[in-house]
Scaffold this motif. Structure first.
Motif, mmCIF file in Angstrom:
data_model
loop_
_atom_site.group_PDB
_atom_site.id
_atom_site.type_symbol
_atom_site.label_atom_id
_atom_site.label_comp_id
_atom_site.label_asym_id
_atom_site.label_seq_id
_atom_site.Cartn_x
_atom_site.Cartn_y
_atom_site.Cartn_z
ATOM 1 N N HIS A 1 0.853 -1.192 0.000
ATOM 2 C CA HIS A 1 0.000 0.000 0.000
ATOM 3 C C HIS A 1 0.885 1.238 0.000
ATOM 4 C CE1 HIS A 1 0.761 0.970 4.251
ATOM 5 N NE2 HIS A 1 0.529 -0.308 4.538
ATOM 6 N N ARG A 2 0.287 2.369 -0.414
ATOM 7 C CA ARG A 2 1.002 3.643 -0.385
ATOM 8 C C ARG A 2 0.981 4.210 1.029
ATOM 9 N NH1 ARG A 2 -2.011 7.228 -4.606
ATOM 10 N NH2 ARG A 2 -0.629 8.836 -3.754
ATOM 11 N N ALA A 3 2.014 4.949 1.359
ATOM 12 C CA ALA A 3 2.061 5.651 2.640
ATOM 13 C C ALA A 3 1.448 7.040 2.465
ATOM 14 C CB ALA A 3 3.504 5.779 3.116
ATOM 15 N N CYS A 4 0.912 7.563 3.547
ATOM 16 C CA CYS A 4 0.356 8.920 3.527
ATOM 17 C C CYS A 4 0.142 9.369 4.967
ATOM 18 C CB CYS A 4 -0.964 8.968 2.761
ATOM 19 S SG CYS A 4 -2.278 7.962 3.502
ATOM 20 N N LEU A 5 -0.193 10.639 5.112
ATOM 21 C CA LEU A 5 -0.540 11.199 6.412
ATOM 22 C C LEU A 5 -1.988 11.641 6.378
ATOM 23 C CD1 LEU A 5 -0.033 12.369 9.248
ATOM 24 C CD2 LEU A 5 0.955 14.401 8.142
ATOM 25 N N LEU A 6 -2.821 11.004 7.190
ATOM 26 C CA LEU A 6 -4.212 11.416 7.376
ATOM 27 C C LEU A 6 -4.229 12.380 8.553
ATOM 28 C CD1 LEU A 6 -5.832 7.904 7.015
ATOM 29 C CD2 LEU A 6 -6.208 9.830 5.452
ATOM 30 N N TRP A 7 -4.483 13.653 8.274
ATOM 31 C CA TRP A 7 -4.407 14.694 9.305
ATOM 32 C C TRP A 7 -5.824 15.061 9.738
ATOM 33 C CZ3 TRP A 7 0.063 16.686 11.422
ATOM 34 C CH2 TRP A 7 -0.107 17.765 12.308
ATOM 35 N N GLU B 1 -15.810 5.360 7.421
ATOM 36 C CA GLU B 1 -15.926 4.812 6.067
ATOM 37 C C GLU B 1 -15.696 5.871 4.998
ATOM 38 O OE1 GLU B 1 -16.009 1.916 4.691
ATOM 39 O OE2 GLU B 1 -16.047 0.797 6.588
ATOM 40 N N GLN B 2 -16.010 7.133 5.304
ATOM 41 C CA GLN B 2 -15.732 8.206 4.348
ATOM 42 C C GLN B 2 -14.237 8.303 4.073
ATOM 43 O OE1 GLN B 2 -17.549 12.070 5.015
ATOM 44 N NE2 GLN B 2 -19.275 11.141 6.086
ATOM 45 N N VAL B 3 -13.429 8.123 5.122
ATOM 46 C CA VAL B 3 -11.974 8.195 4.976
ATOM 47 C C VAL B 3 -11.473 6.984 4.194
ATOM 48 C CG1 VAL B 3 -9.769 8.363 6.185
ATOM 49 C CG2 VAL B 3 -11.797 9.495 7.126
ATOM 50 N N ILE B 4 -11.965 5.808 4.539
ATOM 51 C CA ILE B 4 -11.563 4.584 3.832
ATOM 52 C C ILE B 4 -11.916 4.702 2.347
ATOM 53 C CG2 ILE B 4 -11.941 2.096 3.608
ATOM 54 C CD1 ILE B 4 -10.328 2.827 6.113
ATOM 55 N N SER B 5 -13.099 5.221 2.059
ATOM 56 C CA SER B 5 -13.532 5.373 0.661
ATOM 57 C C SER B 5 -12.596 6.304 -0.100
ATOM 58 C CB SER B 5 -14.963 5.917 0.600
ATOM 59 O OG SER B 5 -15.863 4.975 1.139
ATOM 60 N N TYR B 6 -12.141 7.368 0.564
ATOM 61 C CA TYR B 6 -11.195 8.289 -0.077
ATOM 62 C C TYR B 6 -9.890 7.565 -0.400
ATOM 63 C CZ TYR B 6 -8.071 12.179 -0.988
ATOM 64 O OH TYR B 6 -7.171 13.020 -1.590
ATOM 65 N N LEU B 7 -9.388 6.787 0.538
ATOM 66 C CA LEU B 7 -8.130 6.068 0.333
ATOM 67 C C LEU B 7 -8.253 5.056 -0.812
ATOM 68 C CD1 LEU B 7 -7.062 5.424 4.045
ATOM 69 C CD2 LEU B 7 -6.088 7.110 2.451
ATOM 70 N N VAL B 8 -9.384 4.379 -0.884
ATOM 71 C CA VAL B 8 -9.600 3.413 -1.964
ATOM 72 C C VAL B 8 -9.703 4.138 -3.316
ATOM 73 C CG1 VAL B 8 -11.232 1.730 -2.921
ATOM 74 C CG2 VAL B 8 -10.671 1.678 -0.482
ATOM 75 N N ALA B 9 -10.537 5.195 -3.365
ATOM 76 C CA ALA B 9 -10.766 5.924 -4.616
ATOM 77 C C ALA B 9 -9.478 6.530 -5.161
ATOM 78 C CB ALA B 9 -11.820 7.003 -4.404
ATOM 79 N N ASN B 10 -8.562 6.914 -4.259
ATOM 80 C CA ASN B 10 -7.322 7.561 -4.682
ATOM 81 C C ASN B 10 -6.124 6.603 -4.681
ATOM 82 O OD1 ASN B 10 -7.853 10.676 -5.046
ATOM 83 N ND2 ASN B 10 -9.130 9.962 -3.345
ATOM 84 N N LYS B 11 -6.444 5.307 -4.589
ATOM 85 C CA LYS B 11 -5.443 4.230 -4.760
ATOM 86 C C LYS B 11 -4.289 4.272 -3.746
ATOM 87 C CE LYS B 11 -6.461 3.407 -9.640
ATOM 88 N NZ LYS B 11 -7.731 4.080 -9.638
ATOM 89 N N TYR B 12 -4.624 4.671 -2.521
ATOM 90 C CA TYR B 12 -3.640 4.529 -1.434
ATOM 91 C C TYR B 12 -3.653 3.098 -0.928
ATOM 92 C CZ TYR B 12 -3.054 9.588 -1.259
ATOM 93 O OH TYR B 12 -2.764 10.886 -1.595
ATOM 94 N N ILE B 13 -4.842 2.494 -0.947
ATOM 95 C CA ILE B 13 -4.989 1.103 -0.493
ATOM 96 C C ILE B 13 -5.737 0.312 -1.561
ATOM 97 C CG2 ILE B 13 -4.895 1.634 1.954
ATOM 98 C CD1 ILE B 13 -7.934 1.480 2.054
ATOM 99 N N LEU C 1 -11.122 4.543 14.634
ATOM 100 C CA LEU C 1 -11.916 3.592 13.844
ATOM 101 C C LEU C 1 -11.285 3.360 12.470
ATOM 102 C CD1 LEU C 1 -15.515 4.789 14.768
ATOM 103 C CD2 LEU C 1 -14.509 2.555 15.295
ATOM 104 N N VAL C 2 -10.766 4.437 11.865
ATOM 105 C CA VAL C 2 -10.087 4.289 10.569
ATOM 106 C C VAL C 2 -8.886 3.364 10.730
ATOM 107 C CG1 VAL C 2 -8.766 5.483 8.771
ATOM 108 C CG2 VAL C 2 -10.885 6.498 9.642
ATOM 109 N N GLU C 3 -8.109 3.579 11.800
ATOM 110 C CA GLU C 3 -6.941 2.726 12.004
ATOM 111 C C GLU C 3 -7.359 1.264 12.207
ATOM 112 O OE1 GLU C 3 -2.677 2.563 14.231
ATOM 113 O OE2 GLU C 3 -4.405 3.037 15.504
ATOM 114 N N GLU C 4 -8.408 1.033 12.974
ATOM 115 C CA GLU C 4 -8.884 -0.338 13.189
ATOM 116 C C GLU C 4 -9.270 -1.000 11.862
ATOM 117 O OE1 GLU C 4 -11.996 -0.566 16.133
ATOM 118 O OE2 GLU C 4 -10.908 0.818 17.457
ATOM 119 N N LYS C 5 -9.962 -0.262 10.998
ATOM 120 C CA LYS C 5 -10.382 -0.799 9.707
ATOM 121 C C LYS C 5 -9.167 -1.100 8.829
ATOM 122 C CE LYS C 5 -14.896 1.509 9.660
ATOM 123 N NZ LYS C 5 -15.753 0.347 9.416
ATOM 124 N N LEU C 6 -8.209 -0.182 8.807
ATOM 125 C CA LEU C 6 -7.005 -0.393 8.009
ATOM 126 C C LEU C 6 -6.203 -1.584 8.531
ATOM 127 C CD1 LEU C 6 -5.883 3.316 7.511
ATOM 128 C CD2 LEU C 6 -6.745 1.767 5.728
#
Length: 197
Positions: free
Chosen positions: A23-29, A185-197, A44-49
């Motif tokens: 996966h790509r690295a990034c900073l979720l601020w 889930e909004q954050v997870i969706s962003y990461l998926v849509a932008n190919k971080y994960i 919750l985002v970290e738990e899902k990831l």
């Protein structure tokens, strides 16, 4: 210091780590008022990831202030230095190939912009947990708003110190009645849509 200090490039680089991590690295601020729910959503985002097998680390305001930044108070100058240090630490985590989550009030746009510029590229993802002040005060899990209103805490964001809301965050969560899991889930969706994960 200046020109005597040079960044040393090692043979194992960020791209190697990302390849190994798959996966790509990034900073979720995560930014928002005290009591906005940013730490809850970040957790919750970290738990899902983590459940997806992604390598993560969550930096939380109180935890960092108990250690690395315990010498800092809450004046504007100390808040700026707090964010500067967190930005530098986050940059190292991202270089390590880790999806880094930082949950801090970080009230000033200029300081968040400085962290964005420090990381460069698309590595900085601003997540605005947008919660009305009245909702934050009603939650007030630590009793901080009441103490600030009573004059017992000075320089409290939203009361006698400003909060400058993001103008164009990558993820904008309206957190007033939304289920925390749906917010994550909004954050997870962003990461998926932008190919971080």
């Amino acid at each position: 210091m200046g020109s005597d200090v040079v960044w040393h490039a090692h043979k194992v680089c960020r791209e190697d780590r990302e390849l190994q991590n798959e996966h790509r690295a990034c900073l979720l601020w995560f930014t928002g008022l005290s009591g906005s729910g940013k730490s809850t959503v970040a957790g919750l985002v970290e738990e899902k990831l983590h459940a997806m097998g992604k390598r993560t680390y969550l930096l939380d305001g109180d935890n960092v202030r108990k250690g690395m930044n315990r010498d800092l108070g809450f004046t504007d100058e100390d808040r700026i230095e707090n964010i500067r240090r967190i930005g530098e630490m986050s940059r190292l985590f991202v270089d390590a190939g880790i999806i880094t989550l930082s949950a801090f009030i970080s009230p000033f746009r200029s300081e968040r912009q400085s962290v964005r510029e420090l990381l460069g590229g698309n590595d900085f993802i601003e997540v605005f947990v947008d919660t009305p002040l009245t909702t934050c005060e009603r939650r007030d899990p630590k009793g901080l708003y009441q103490r600030a209103r009573d004059g017992l805490i000075k320089n409290f964001t939203g009361i006698d110190s400003p909060y400058e809301a993001p103008q164009s965050p990558e993820v904008h969560i309206i957190n007033d009645g939304i289920d925390p899991d749906a917010a994550a889930e909004q954050v997870i969706s962003y990461l998926v849509a932008n190919k971080y994960i």
